[in-house]
Design an enzyme around this catalytic site. Structure first.
Site: not given
Ligand code: VG1
Ligand code: CO
Length: 543
Positions: A376, A281-282, A279, A364-365, A113-114, A277, A126, A22
């Site tokens: 997810k 998945d959240r 993409d 938790e995210s 993603s987010h 989110d 990815k 990213r």
């Molecule tokens: C974050 C979250 C993690 C999740 C990852 C990808 O990672 O904490 O739980 O798997 O994002 O999610 P980090 O390393 O920033 O804590 V997604 O939906 O952004 O692909």
């Molecule tokens: Co995501």
């Protein structure tokens, strides 16, 4: 059309993080930046003769350009076939579903993603393997190593193809099929959930507000919730994927999805709220005037899984990332199934799912998923919850409160300190690591410390180890504080502080989480010197 070999210069910074590579769009737009990474990936993968690749992204800015570039490179790599989502669109769980359903050898997901999108926002890429899940570290490490050596790009000089019309064309002998991004995914959802019961629930007046945050979840949610399940038009809001997410930060938590929270706390609030989110998945699930913590969400799903047709036979086990609360562990124990604790990132769940050791996974995210794919899955989680409401006749809030009554409440919060200069973040983590040996047995900020360590994980299936996955400080009463640096951010470093305290006393379940966790906040600052080192008085985001 001939295959071209173009010279290139390696970039030193193409190390995939928690979930792919990213970077800012401006970084990806540098000369052959994307091409270098894709070439490194293709160099690491075996011969593609006869193989199928799935390709799609969350529709953010640069998605379409990247799809065309990758199609040309895939032709040069020798893939037999690429399945690409219409408009270049595929959610992360849909990529996983399509890989699994079609026997593809892998897939490329274009998403950050987010993270925010747009010309000044982030882009990401990815690779997912044949089981549908994110490539394990063995592969991402090899790609990074290769990216530092890549000197030649192999591509086709074929013109861009139309991504908007379903059907098949060819690029230098490689078939490109533009597929409906939703169809395969919807098919899978029909197999897992009681669509009739959910239809009846909506017909009886159940009201849902699904905020797709102008991201890729919209088309999926609209087609399934409004199109098939009879939810009234307008149930899905912000349902059209926009290149910049309409300026929203497509991270479904109460801070970024504040509009949804406002609706869920209004006098005429719907029965349930949900968001996904960038993409898709959240997921965030919200009851009427009641926010559900993602850790509790996983535990509730585990406790009631047999109410859902796809999980009627029971679950083999549960897995959660290390910083995720222990609520799921307590449910697993009561069910008599194992609970695994993995490092952060979905790639660590793949082996456990493939080996049938677990059925449900969560972080938790705001991430939950199951063995139906290897990612997810935001909408899946929302459908799971609606199915639970339909089958139990209970509200979202009641389902969570019953969990607390049965197992105690795992009071939980994550505090993020964003955009810290990287050297300061490293100093802070090094300072914590230096104290690991001496902290146990001491009392800091009134907290009795039982253990302190740096989480390391050995995969029970393939024996691979991952170290330095987060500093844990555990208290005698079972509470804990976890510190780790984000692996998905693109500006400086983000410190994540995870706070958890178990509250068995039902009369105290109504205490607001931030209040109940104050002693742990004090402890975190005392041991990590957050305010002194970062100069920040408050976290940037508390969820
Ligand atoms: C974050 C979250 C993690 C999740 C990852 C990808 O990672 O904490 O739980 O798997 O994002 O999610 P980090 O390393 O920033 O804590 V997604 O939906 O952004 O692909
Ligand atoms: Co995501």
């Amino acid at each position: 059309m001939p295959i071209l070999t173009l010279p290139t210069t390696p970039y030193p910074d193409q190390k995939p993080g928690t979930s792919g590579l990213r970077k800012k769009v401006t970084v990806f737009a540098q000369k052959r930046y994307l091409e270098n990474f894709v070439q490194a990936l293709f160099d690491v993968l075996p011969d593609a003769k006869g193989l199928t690749l799935v390709l799609g992204g969350d529709g953010r800015f640069y998605n379409r350009v990247a799809v065309q570039t990758i199609l040309r490179m895939a032709a040069a790599k020798g893939y037999a076939r690429v399945l690409v989502g219409q408009g270049g669109i595929l959610s992360t769980p849909a990529v996983s579903a399509v890989i699994r359903a079609t026997g593809a050898s892998g897939g490329i997901v274009l998403s950050a993603s987010h993270n925010p999108g747009g010309p000044d926002g982030d882009f990401g890429i990815k690779y997912n393997i044949a089981n549908g899940g994110p490539a394990p570290e063995k592969i991402t490490d090899a790609v990074f190593a290769r990216s530092k050596e890549v000197r030649e790009i192999r591509t086709s000089d074929h013109a861009d193809i139309s991504l908007d019309v379903l059907g098949t064309t060819t690029i230098d002998g490689m078939e490109v099929t533009v597929i409906d991004p939703v169809a395969q995914y919807a098919e899978l959802m029909r197999k897992l959930f009681d669509f009739d019961a959910i239809r009846k629930l909506f017909a009886s007046g159940f009201r849902l507000r699904y905020d797709a945050m102008n991201a890729v979840g919209g088309p999926y949610a609209k087609a399934i919730l409004e199109g098939e399940l009879g939810a009234p038009a307008g149930t899905v809001v912000n349902g059209t994927p926009l290149e910049d997410f309409g300026g929203l930060h497509p991270d479904p938590n109460p801070v970024n999805a504040e509009d949804l929270i406002a609706h869920m706390f209004a006098a005429d609030a719907p029965d349930m709220g949900a968001a996904s989110d960038g993409d898709a998945d959240r997921n965030m699930v919200v009851g009427r005037r009641f926010v559900v913590s993602p850790s509790d969400s996983l535990a509730v799903m585990a406790a009631h899984a047999t109410l859902v047709p796809g999980y009627r036979a029971g679950i083999a086990g549960v897995a959660r990332s290390m910083p995720t609360s222990t609520a799921a562990d307590r449910v697993a124990k009561a069910l008599g199934v194992p609970c695994f604790e993995t490092p952060t990132g979905w790639k660590f769940f793949g082996n456990l799912l493939d080996a049938d050791k677990v059925t449900l996974c969560g972080e938790e995210s705001y991430g939950t998923g199951s063995s139906h794919v290897r990612e997810k899955d935001g909408l899946w989680a929302v459908l799971f919850w609606i199915n639970l409401v339909a089958a139990s006749g209970k509200s979202v809030e009641t389902l969570v409160r019953e969990l607390w009554t049965a197992h105690g409440r795992c009071v939980y919060s994550r505090h993020d300190y964003e955009a810290i200069p990287t050297d300061k973040a490293d100093t802070l983590m090094a300072g914590l690591r230096a104290q690991l040996a001496t902290l146990p047995g001491t009392t800091v900020a009134g907290c009795d410390i039982a253990f302190a360590d740096d989480f390391a994980y050995t995969d029970p299936v393939d024996g691979n180890t991952s170290s330095k996955q987060g500093i844990r400080i555990g208290l005698k009463d079972g509470s804990r504080v976890v510190f780790r640096l984000s692996g998905t951010g693109t500006e400086g470093a983000t410190l994540r502080v995870y706070l958890e305290r178990h509250e068995p006393d039902a009369s105290r379940h109504y205490i607001e989480a931030q209040t109940a966790l104050q002693p742990l906040v004090q402890l975190a600052d005392a041991v990590a010197q957050i305010r002194v080192i970062t100069g920040m008085d408050q976290p940037s985001v508390m969820t």
